[in-house]
Design an enzyme around this catalytic site. Structure first.
Site, PDB file in Angstrom:
ATOM      1  N   ASN A 165      64.036  11.813  64.172  1.00  0.00           N
ATOM      2  CA  ASN A 165      64.932  12.832  64.741  1.00  0.00           C
ATOM      3  C   ASN A 165      64.644  13.138  66.028  1.00  0.00           C
ATOM      4  OD1 ASN A 165      66.627  15.423  64.871  1.00  0.00           O
ATOM      5  ND2 ASN A 165      67.765  13.976  63.137  1.00  0.00           N
TER       6      ASN A 165
ATOM      7  N   GLU B 287      73.954  19.986  65.192  1.00  0.00           N
ATOM      8  CA  GLU B 287      72.354  20.361  65.274  1.00  0.00           C
ATOM      9  C   GLU B 287      71.850  21.845  65.154  1.00  0.00           C
ATOM     10  OE1 GLU B 287      73.890  17.086  67.036  1.00  0.00           O
ATOM     11  OE2 GLU B 287      73.829  18.630  68.041  1.00  0.00           O
TER      12      GLU B 287
ATOM     13  N   GLU C 237      68.873  16.431  59.038  1.00  0.00           N
ATOM     14  CA  GLU C 237      69.863  15.083  59.154  1.00  0.00           C
ATOM     15  C   GLU C 237      68.912  13.925  58.422  1.00  0.00           C
ATOM     16  OE1 GLU C 237      70.319  14.975  63.464  1.00  0.00           O
ATOM     17  OE2 GLU C 237      72.266  15.865  63.186  1.00  0.00           O
TER      18      GLU C 237
ATOM     19  N   GLU D 236      78.125  10.269  62.101  1.00  0.00           N
ATOM     20  CA  GLU D 236      77.715   9.640  63.490  1.00  0.00           C
ATOM     21  C   GLU D 236      76.557   8.768  63.236  1.00  0.00           C
ATOM     22  OE1 GLU D 236      76.470  12.542  66.209  1.00  0.00           O
ATOM     23  OE2 GLU D 236      74.952  13.355  64.743  1.00  0.00           O
TER      24      GLU D 236
ATOM     25  N   HIS E  60      83.418  20.810  75.146  1.00  0.00           N
ATOM     26  CA  HIS E  60      82.049  20.484  74.360  1.00  0.00           C
ATOM     27  C   HIS E  60      80.819  20.848  75.401  1.00  0.00           C
ATOM     28  CE1 HIS E  60      78.763  17.256  74.082  1.00  0.00           C
ATOM     29  NE2 HIS E  60      78.640  17.806  72.788  1.00  0.00           N
ATOM     30  N   HIS E  61      80.029  21.705  74.847  1.00  0.00           N
ATOM     31  CA  HIS E  61      78.884  22.410  75.438  1.00  0.00           C
ATOM     32  C   HIS E  61      77.658  21.648  74.799  1.00  0.00           C
ATOM     33  CE1 HIS E  61      81.357  26.134  76.930  1.00  0.00           C
ATOM     34  NE2 HIS E  61      81.231  25.225  77.665  1.00  0.00           N
ATOM     35  N   GLU E  62      77.096  20.698  74.997  1.00  0.00           N
ATOM     36  CA  GLU E  62      75.730  20.328  74.630  1.00  0.00           C
ATOM     37  C   GLU E  62      74.583  21.014  75.244  1.00  0.00           C
ATOM     38  OE1 GLU E  62      72.644  19.062  72.960  1.00  0.00           O
ATOM     39  OE2 GLU E  62      74.516  18.077  72.076  1.00  0.00           O
TER      40      GLU E  62
END
Length: 718
Positions: free
Chosen positions: A208, A499, A186, A523, A428-430
């Site tokens: 980061n 990520e 990133e 983002e 959503h699974h962070e």
């Protein structure tokens, strides 16, 4: 008769001598030469008789069998006679060829052509009585090669210290590069000659959530250009990274030479191998035209066909999300004001709400209403599950359970409400980098998704990986991503990873791994910005290995609209945001902005509603990395096309040539263009929409503003 066939095959594919072989591409434009020099393997590559890669070494260094060491100890060990990079004799060679087509589950074309000539060289180390195979495949667009390790008495298990594959270039080329890193892609892409990389490298990255930089190394896919009279574009990458770490490239900027640098594990080892096994393919795509580099499907061709029995659940998905408002700081993922919570113990209903939790029943229903009314497939909701109060920065293993909603998120009610409006919710699974925790909960999480008919999940890996000391691109974590994809397939679920490691064509083998982020996405427009040339580079780098969830579609580009005095802004025009849906391929596309901003520009929003996600054909009309890209795509199964063009910080003119359309038909083209006074800084929301009748003989002049673009919908007139 058999001998005649073999002789003909040698004439077609290459030549033979005791220690050297050559291989030509099917069209004869490429020639690859392999040879042993004093027992050390080398290869080179020529295109139309001119050297692209000079003699370059091949091989691997090994750790002592079974000897697990820390990084500081590795260099102290005597490795004489232990490595797989010398003392070889050639004992066999095998030529082969293949010319086939295959249909991706979803793709930029209905069918891909897989046409190559192959040379497999068997090399023996007599002193150790062990052998390896180096396999080369030469396509009409470049070279792929890998190491193969057959099962054998003296090479059952081994540990890789480093892979020393080299790519030695003959000249100082222009490069579009990212700083080498074990954990993040990133970063802003840098543009310079290779000789300038060491001087620029110290300032080539920013902060980061997880990063482990490799000094003077660069990442792949790496785009290069030999400028001047005989210009040539070269793309260096890897394909089919399975049970092996992802690689970076160490750069010798004086001699313009690259060497593979694998991602280590927590103990410094680069890979634990049990034979039979293979390495990833090292890939070198070459063309005098940038457009042909973008059109190459060599990386996908080097991956194996999927073994999935049922792929009917894998479908293109256009979605909106309760997401951007948290990214810009208008709302929050967390529900309460607490800063210390325990999953399974904390009673969240007794905590004090912070008043900014976005994933609440009222707001989610509003998003559902808008997404449903405009024909979207799914709605992503981030921050629905407990644990966001202290999810990041604490190396916390048990950080989420992926099944427990916050008190203000009624999962059954909202799911029923969405289904009543013909819309599905996207999970959503962070993980906060805690891959061990995610594997522990994955079955229960996917069962919950099946219960409520969630078709897809967005996973996230923000922060350092747990197991602690592992990296985002080390062998263990690579295998984790694949385990999740395989487990998701068992539950008929599509995966969109963020990520994660960059794709290497693996969605041919794991087609439910529908897309990934693995680069600097939209983002970052709220986290320091993306440069105006960013989107003109990504298709030549990150996208070479597979679709990216870039999350385009931001109409309100100035953040002072929400926070007076805020200087952040999205560095494109509104029309360029539309063009990204065509230029940046993904069968998963998000309309990332807030419903209220789309409601003010429903005429422009119509393009996002109309644009297809899956394609029968793709034509790269014109392209130059870092400057511009113009792309036309034909909708799967329909006689309709979509065209998109983008530029960097420079305003440009371009004439769209519609010769890609079938002869004899008339089409209505709806053009979404930058307004006459459009400018990504001064007037980003200036656009115009008009219609034209076009045929395959039509040419349409377009004016692109600074960091601007255009999008065209082309539909058959009956």
């Amino acid at each position: 008769m058999k001998n005649i066939k073999i002789s003909v095959l040698f004439l077609l594919l290459g030549s033979f001598s005791l220690n050297a072989q050559s291989l030509k591409s099917p069209d004869g434009k490429f020639e690859m030469n392999f040879q042993l020099k004093a027992g050390v393997p080398y290869y080179d590559l020529k295109y139309q008789g001119k050297t692209v890669v000079e003699d370059s070494k091949l091989g691997l260094r090994l750790l002592r069998d079974g000897d697990i060491q820390f990084a500081s100890e590795i260099e102290k060990k005597d490795q004489k006679g232990k490595d797989l990079d010398n003392a070889f004799t050639k004992t066999a060679e095998k030529f082969d060829t293949k010319n086939e087509s295959w249909d991706p589950i979803m793709g930029e074309k209905k069918s891909y052509i897989n046409h190559y000539n192959e040379l497999a060289v068997t090399l023996n180390q007599d002193a150790n009585d062990r052998h390896i195979i180096i396999k080369f495949r030469l396509f009409n667009d470049g070279l792929g090669f890998r190491y193969e390790f057959p099962e054998q008495k003296n090479l059952n298990y081994f540990i890789i210290k480093e892979e020393d594959t080299e790519i030695d270039l003959p000249t100082d080329m222009k490069a579009w590069w990212l700083a080498g890193d074990y954990d993040s892609q990133e970063y802003h892409t840098q543009t310079s000659n290779l000789s300038q990389v060491p001087a620029l490298w110290p300032k080539s990255f920013d902060g980061n959530a997880s990063q482990t930089l490799i000094k003077n190394a660069v990442q792949t896919p790496l785009m290069l250009k030999k400028e001047g009279k005989d210009q040539l574009y070269v793309n260096i990458s890897e394909a089919a990274v399975i049970n092996y770490p992802a690689s970076n490239l160490e750069l010798d900027a004086v001699n313009f030479k690259f060497k593979t640098h694998l991602t280590p594990d927590a103990q410094g080892a680069k890979g634990y191998i049990q034979t039979p096994a293979v390495s990833p393919w090292r890939t070198i795509i070459v063309s005098p035209k940038a457009e042909e580099v973008l059109a190459s499907k060599m990386i996908f061709n080097l991956n194996e066909p999927t073994q999935y029995k049922d792929t009917s659940y894998i479908k293109p998905t256009k979605y909106m999300g309760v997401w951007w408002e948290m990214i810009i700081g208008k709302s929050q993922w967390a529900y309460s004001t607490a800063n210390n919570v325990h999953i399974g113990k904390t009673d969240f209903s007794k905590l004090t709400p912070n008043g900014k939790h976005a994933a609440n029943n009222t707001k989610v229903k509003e998003y559902i209403d808008f997404a449903s009314a405009n024909g979207f497939d799914a709605l992503l909701i981030e921050g629905w599950n407990t644990g966001w109060e202290d999810w990041f920065g604490h190396s916390k293993e048990f950080v989420f359970d992926f099944i427990t909603p916050y008190p203000d998120f009624d999962i059954k009610m909202l799911n029923d409400y969405a289904h009543s409006k013909n819309l599905k919710l996207m999970m959503h699974h962070e993980t906060s980098g805690s891959a061990t925790n995610y594997e522990r909960w994955a079955d229960d999480a996917f069962k919950l998704m099946n219960k409520y008919d969630y078709p897809s999940v967005k996973t996230g890996y923000v922060g350092n990986i747990i197991p602690r000391g592992e990296h985002h691109y080390s062998q263990w974590t690579i295998n984790h991503y694949l385990r999740i994809a395989e487990k998701a397939n068992n539950y008929k679920i599509m995966v969109n990873s963020h990520e994660s490691v960059r794709p290497t064509g693996l969605n041919r083998t794991y087609p439910n791994w529908i897309a990934a982020e693995a680069a600097r996405g939209t983002e970052f427009e709220a986290f320091g910005g993306n440069n105006p040339d960013h989107q003109t580079i990504l298709p030549f780098t990150r996208f070479m290995g597979g679709p990216m969830d870039y999350t385009p579609g931001i109409f309100q580009t100035k953040l002072d609209y929400y926070f007076p005095g805020d200087t952040r802004f999205v560095k494109t025009t509104l029309a360029k945001q539309l063009a990204l849906y065509v230029v940046m391929y993904s069968p998963l596309q998000m309309a990332a902005d807030l419903p209220e901003n789309y409601a003010k520009h429903m005429d422009a929003f119509q393009f996002i509603k109309d644009v297809a996600l899956d394609w029968d054909d793709t034509k790269i009309l014109s392209a130059e990395p870092g400057d511009y890209i113009h792309t036309a795509r034909k909708t799967k199964g329909k006689d309709e096309w979509f065209v998109g063009g983008i530029t960097d910080e420079n305003a440009r003119n371009f004439t769209v040539d519609f010769s890609f359309l079938p002869k004899g038909n008339k089409y209505e083209a709806t053009i979404y263009a930058d307004g006459d006074d459009a400018d990504y800084i001064k007037n980003p929301q200036s656009y115009k929409i008009y219609k034209k009748t076009v045929t395959n003989k039509s040419k349409l002049p377009m004016k692109l503003a600074r960091s601007g673009g255009y999008a065209i919908s082309v539909k058959l007139l009956k």
